[in-house]
Design an enzyme around this catalytic site. Structure first.
Site, PDB file in Angstrom:
ATOM      1  N   LYS A 210       0.836  -1.213   0.000  1.00 42.16           N
ATOM      2  CA  LYS A 210       0.000   0.000   0.000  1.00 42.16           C
ATOM      3  C   LYS A 210       0.868   1.260   0.000  1.00 42.16           C
ATOM      4  CE  LYS A 210      -3.298   2.904   0.469  1.00 42.16           C
ATOM      5  NZ  LYS A 210      -4.263   3.174  -0.583  1.00 42.16           N
ATOM      6  N   CYS A 264      -3.816  10.871   1.003  1.00 45.75           N
ATOM      7  CA  CYS A 264      -3.133   9.590   0.741  1.00 45.75           C
ATOM      8  C   CYS A 264      -1.754   9.843   0.128  1.00 45.75           C
ATOM      9  CB  CYS A 264      -3.973   8.711  -0.183  1.00 45.75           C
ATOM     10  SG  CYS A 264      -5.477   8.131   0.616  1.00 45.75           S
TER      11      CYS A 264
HETATM   12  N1  NAD Z   1     -10.301   8.065   2.127  1.00 44.09           N
HETATM   13  C1  NAD Z   1      -9.647   7.388   1.192  1.00 44.09           C
HETATM   14  O1  NAD Z   1      -9.823   7.613  -0.001  1.00 44.09           O
HETATM   15  C2  NAD Z   1      -8.682   6.284   1.578  1.00 44.09           C
HETATM   16  C3  NAD Z   1      -8.185   5.435   0.565  1.00 44.09           C
HETATM   17  C4  NAD Z   1      -7.349   4.391   0.937  1.00 44.09           C
HETATM   18  C5  NAD Z   1      -6.982   4.224   2.277  1.00 44.09           C
HETATM   19  N2  NAD Z   1      -7.451   5.085   3.232  1.00 44.09           N
HETATM   20  C6  NAD Z   1      -7.035   4.846   4.614  1.00 44.09           C
HETATM   21  O2  NAD Z   1      -8.154   4.319   5.336  1.00 44.09           O
HETATM   22  C7  NAD Z   1      -8.088   4.734   6.701  1.00 44.09           C
HETATM   23  C8  NAD Z   1      -9.389   5.428   7.073  1.00 44.09           C
HETATM   24  O3  NAD Z   1      -9.491   6.583   6.273  1.00 44.09           O
HETATM   25  P1  NAD Z   1     -10.856   7.373   6.090  1.00 44.09           P
HETATM   26  O4  NAD Z   1     -10.663   8.286   4.925  1.00 44.09           O
HETATM   27  O5  NAD Z   1     -12.017   6.421   6.072  1.00 44.09           O
HETATM   28  O6  NAD Z   1     -10.875   8.206   7.456  1.00 44.09           O
HETATM   29  P2  NAD Z   1     -12.084   9.063   8.050  1.00 44.09           P
HETATM   30  O7  NAD Z   1     -11.497  10.090   8.898  1.00 44.09           O
HETATM   31  O8  NAD Z   1     -13.039   9.434   6.953  1.00 44.09           O
HETATM   32  O9  NAD Z   1     -12.875   7.992   8.966  1.00 44.09           O
HETATM   33  C9  NAD Z   1     -12.357   7.398  10.095  1.00 44.09           C
HETATM   34  C10 NAD Z   1     -13.492   7.219  11.112  1.00 44.09           C
HETATM   35  O10 NAD Z   1     -12.963   6.526  12.244  1.00 44.09           O
HETATM   36  C11 NAD Z   1     -13.598   7.050  13.391  1.00 44.09           C
HETATM   37  N3  NAD Z   1     -12.781   6.679  14.550  1.00 44.09           N
HETATM   38  C12 NAD Z   1     -11.616   7.205  14.988  1.00 44.09           C
HETATM   39  N4  NAD Z   1     -11.159   6.525  16.050  1.00 44.09           N
HETATM   40  C13 NAD Z   1     -12.052   5.543  16.302  1.00 44.09           C
HETATM   41  C14 NAD Z   1     -12.133   4.499  17.252  1.00 44.09           C
HETATM   42  N5  NAD Z   1     -11.188   4.316  18.177  1.00 44.09           N
HETATM   43  N6  NAD Z   1     -13.210   3.682  17.222  1.00 44.09           N
HETATM   44  C15 NAD Z   1     -14.186   3.851  16.306  1.00 44.09           C
HETATM   45  N7  NAD Z   1     -14.162   4.811  15.361  1.00 44.09           N
HETATM   46  C16 NAD Z   1     -13.096   5.637  15.358  1.00 44.09           C
HETATM   47  C17 NAD Z   1     -13.704   8.534  13.119  1.00 44.09           C
HETATM   48  O11 NAD Z   1     -14.707   9.134  13.920  1.00 44.09           O
HETATM   49  C18 NAD Z   1     -14.050   8.538  11.618  1.00 44.09           C
HETATM   50  O12 NAD Z   1     -15.457   8.549  11.413  1.00 44.09           O
HETATM   51  C19 NAD Z   1      -6.855   5.633   6.814  1.00 44.09           C
HETATM   52  O13 NAD Z   1      -5.772   4.863   7.224  1.00 44.09           O
HETATM   53  C20 NAD Z   1      -6.644   6.093   5.377  1.00 44.09           C
HETATM   54  O14 NAD Z   1      -5.301   6.436   5.132  1.00 44.09           O
HETATM   55  C21 NAD Z   1      -8.297   6.089   2.914  1.00 44.09           C
END
Ligand code: NAD
Length: 416
Positions: A210, A264
């Site tokens: 990744k 990202c």
């Molecule tokens: N957004 C993208 O396009 C994308 C693409 C690939 C990978 N990622 C990766 O995926 C992961 C998540 O990204 P995202 O964009 O969904 O983030 P985001 O901020 O949109 O969502 C994360 C959620 O987790 C919740 N959260 C935080 N701590 C928590 C806990 N202890 N228990 C329960 N809920 C909790 C937050 O309230 C939030 O709603 C990251 O590592 C990111 O790098 C994101």
């Protein structure tokens, strides 16, 4: 269902977790989603997605109405757990794994032997091992003959905002287990809804995959941006040079731009750089080149302003990439703020939003404007995002100075 899992708990219902939870529910699993943000929990239970994404509202509504998807503030017992919480970088660029650790600690007490725990958050190499170590620490009763009685795997997410619902099903997946058996258990879960190929490996390799995917993209964009820096220094058109170079059968240079945004590509390389500084000089340099682009664009605006004798600038686009409403980590936003700090009058044209975020509206000299209003009030036009809405507006800028940072309005190449 052709697998042993019936219930799944998705921890973190953001951009990744929510579509994943809704997709799992529509594949027939009973899904509990957990999020620490009560507004997200409430909105989901009312059958709505908390962010705009094509087809997601429909998927969420169907899953909630069918009774297969419910949101709560804490993880609930399940056969499988999928952790999709944020993994930002800190001020010093080191990964902040506190959300993953907190999520793991919230899941550990409710685990039962035979459960599966998958980490999907983008993470430094070794994060899945750390997750397993936390489970061992919290639940020594789940360790038999030094073997954890819970399968643990890493499966990175690659979906593209704007196409998440489709890509969740169609993309190939990389699944890395702490053991080969753990990888196979995780594959069993994904193969119930993924149509792409599922490639098995170990957890550390999957974590590295990744990170190198996004570091690769960052380095390639940096090359294009460096070409733009060279072209601009020599008053040559970098777009034409790139078009011509790409006529070579084995050359494919990307488009330069005003910098790299989003959470990202501009973030993930740091997970590698901060762990192995001496081995990642190229990646670190790519970050430096890409992070330097907003200042290069501002310098061009400064000199256009001096030539024209005006400090009225229209910034076309604020989003971090074309055709989305997401302004987070956007170099276009940094440029608008940089201009405001130097006293420019900035008309920001962003057709995908109705209001400016606080970091922009707190500057008196930045205002959101429609395209025509911005043209009426500016002498310098800076194209910062290649939105479709701007493609046909080149003829509407009159005699203003145009700085096209994305090449949307470039003259057709003499190669064409
Ligand atoms: N957004 C993208 O396009 C994308 C693409 C690939 C990978 N990622 C990766 O995926 C992961 C998540 O990204 P995202 O964009 O969904 O983030 P985001 O901020 O949109 O969502 C994360 C959620 O987790 C919740 N959260 C935080 N701590 C928590 C806990 N202890 N228990 C329960 N809920 C909790 C937050 O309230 C939030 O709603 C990251 O590592 C990111 O790098 C994101």
């Amino acid at each position: 269902m052709p697998h042993e899992f019936k219930t799944v708990c998705v921890v973190g219902l953001g951009y990744i977790g929510l579509p994943t939870a809704a997709t799992l529910a529509s594949a027939g699993f009973a899904v509990k989603g957990a999020d620490v943000d009560p507004d997200i929990v409430d909105e989901l239970n009312e059958g709505r997605a908390h962010f705009p994404e094509p087809d997601l509202d429909m998927l969420v509504r169907g899953a909630v109405n069918s009774g297969r998807l419910e949101a709560l503030s804490e993880p609930q017992p399940a056969d499988a757990f999928v952790i999709t919480v944020p993994t930002p970088i800190r001020e010093d660029k080191s990964p902040d794994m506190s959300f993953v650790e907190a999520a793991t600690r919230s899941v550990a007490p409710i685990l039962e032997p035979g459960n599966l725990v998958i980490l999907e958050s983008t993470s430094p190499v070794g994060a899945t091992d750390n997750m397993a170590a936390i489970i061992r620490e919290v639940r020594p009763d789940l360790v038999e003959d030094d073997t954890l009685q819970v399968a643990v795997a890493y499966c990175p997410e690659r979906i593209l905002p704007g196409q998440m619902v489709r890509e969740l099903v169609q993309n190939d997946r990389i699944v890395g287990g702490l053991t080969a058996a753990d990888a196979e258990r995780a594959r069993d879960l994904y193969q119930s809804f993924v149509r792409g190929e599922i490639h098995l490996t170990d957890a550390k390799t999957a974590e590295l995959v990744k990170l190198i995917e996004n570091a690769y993209r960052d380095v390639n964009i940096a090359f294009a941006n460096e070409v733009a820096n060279i072209g601009e220094a020599h008053r040559l058109n970098p777009w034409e040079a790139i078009d011509l170079a790409n006529r070579h059968p084995r050359v494919n240079i990307l488009n330069p731009g005003p910098g790299v945004g989003g959470h990202c590509i501009a973030v993930d390389p740091w997970f590698l750089i901060s762990a192995d500084g001496e081995l990642t000089g190229l990646m670190a340099e790519a970050r430096r080149v890409n992070d330097g682009r907003p200042e290069t664009v501002i310098a061009k605006i400064r000199s256009a302003s001096a030539e024209r004798g005006s400090r009225k600038v229209a910034c076309l686009g604020l989003a971090f990439k074309p055709n989305v409403d997401d302004l987070r980590e956007s170099p276009a936003v940094d440029i608008a703020i940089g201009l405001a700090a130097e006293g420019f009058e900035v008309c920001a044209v962003e057709p995908h939003v109705n209001a400016l975020p606080e970091k922009l509206w707190r500057h008196d000299n930045i205002r959101l404007a429609g395209f025509d209003e911005a043209m009426a009030k500016s002498d310098i036009v800076v194209l910062l995002v290649g939105h479709k809405a701007f493609v046909k507006r080149k003829g509407d800028v009159g005699d203003k100075v145009v700085i096209d940072a994305v090449g949307l309005w470039r003259e057709p190449s003499r190669a064409a």
